[in-house]
Design a protein around this motif. Sequence first.
Motif, mmCIF file in Angstrom:
data_model
loop_
_atom_site.group_PDB
_atom_site.id
_atom_site.type_symbol
_atom_site.label_atom_id
_atom_site.label_comp_id
_atom_site.label_asym_id
_atom_site.label_seq_id
_atom_site.Cartn_x
_atom_site.Cartn_y
_atom_site.Cartn_z
ATOM 1 N N MET A 55 0.843 -1.175 0.000
ATOM 2 C CA MET A 55 0.000 0.000 0.000
ATOM 3 C C MET A 55 0.893 1.245 0.000
ATOM 4 O O MET A 55 1.850 1.330 0.748
ATOM 5 N N PHE A 61 -2.149 6.270 0.266
ATOM 6 C CA PHE A 61 -3.350 5.572 0.705
ATOM 7 C C PHE A 61 -3.308 5.237 2.194
ATOM 8 O O PHE A 61 -4.341 5.009 2.801
ATOM 9 N N GLU A 62 -2.113 5.231 2.788
ATOM 10 C CA GLU A 62 -2.010 5.014 4.221
ATOM 11 C C GLU A 62 -2.674 6.152 4.990
ATOM 12 O O GLU A 62 -3.201 5.954 6.077
ATOM 13 N N LYS A 92 2.112 5.213 0.507
ATOM 14 C CA LYS A 92 1.989 6.132 1.634
ATOM 15 C C LYS A 92 0.780 7.038 1.480
ATOM 16 O O LYS A 92 0.159 7.440 2.451
ATOM 17 N N MET A 99 -9.679 6.228 8.851
ATOM 18 C CA MET A 99 -10.817 5.326 8.984
ATOM 19 C C MET A 99 -11.316 5.159 10.424
ATOM 20 O O MET A 99 -12.519 5.188 10.654
ATOM 21 N N PRO A 100 -10.456 4.985 11.433
ATOM 22 C CA PRO A 100 -10.989 4.848 12.803
ATOM 23 C C PRO A 100 -11.815 6.066 13.230
ATOM 24 O O PRO A 100 -12.837 5.911 13.902
ATOM 25 N N PHE A 150 -5.397 7.714 4.103
ATOM 26 C CA PHE A 150 -6.824 7.397 4.148
ATOM 27 C C PHE A 150 -7.093 6.308 5.174
ATOM 28 O O PHE A 150 -8.082 6.356 5.901
ATOM 29 N N LYS A 151 -6.203 5.333 5.230
ATOM 30 C CA LYS A 151 -6.346 4.237 6.180
ATOM 31 C C LYS A 151 -6.297 4.776 7.613
ATOM 32 O O LYS A 151 -7.051 4.331 8.473
ATOM 33 N N ALA A 152 -5.441 5.765 7.847
ATOM 34 C CA ALA A 152 -5.317 6.348 9.182
ATOM 35 C C ALA A 152 -6.589 7.087 9.596
ATOM 36 O O ALA A 152 -6.911 7.158 10.777
#
Length: 194
Positions: A1, A5-6, A3, A12-13, A8-10
């Motif tokens: 993945m 897109f990371e 950086k 999510m919570p 966006f992942k961060a």
Amino acid sequence: MTKFFEAFKAAMPVLILLAITAASALLYTDQTVVTEGLTSGYEMGLEIIPTMLIAFIFSGLVMKLIPEAFLNRWLGKDAGLKGYLLALAGGMITPAGPAVIYPMIGMMIKKRCSVGIITTFLSSWGMLGLIRAVAWGVPLLGAKLMLLTLLVSLPAPLIAGWLVNVIYEKYGLSMDPDPKKIDTAIIKIQAEEH
């Protein structure tokens, strides 16, 4: 993945927590509202996901078609005033919506375009969009007020881009979502405050 897109992942919570909080608050009023809200969100997702997928593909193709030497020369860290002015003009005339703009900016970050120039482009697109000014501003506000608003707002994206660039350089920030670099920058900022 990657950086990009990371990031966006961060987020999510936080988004999940907000959704749970909203749903919990609605449970105390009317459970049909929760069902309708979830259904509406699902339907919006079905509508927007194909658009976002196409936008990401389009942005990726465009960024591959533009030579990296061009990006470095015109939008890179050493582009200077010409890069900021190009970003200002580009943001004003870009007719696309957020589903295209943000993936395009993500690709600009991957190609190491200047953070100040990216900020100028994004601010110009948001504040000075000529398509929106003609389609919405002139009919609702009148030509004089809309023109005056655009003229007065014209320096704002340039100032925003310059300030973001200064802050990034002063605190050693990076557009890469590297937690160690972010923690170091936060420590530097807190040390200067005391």
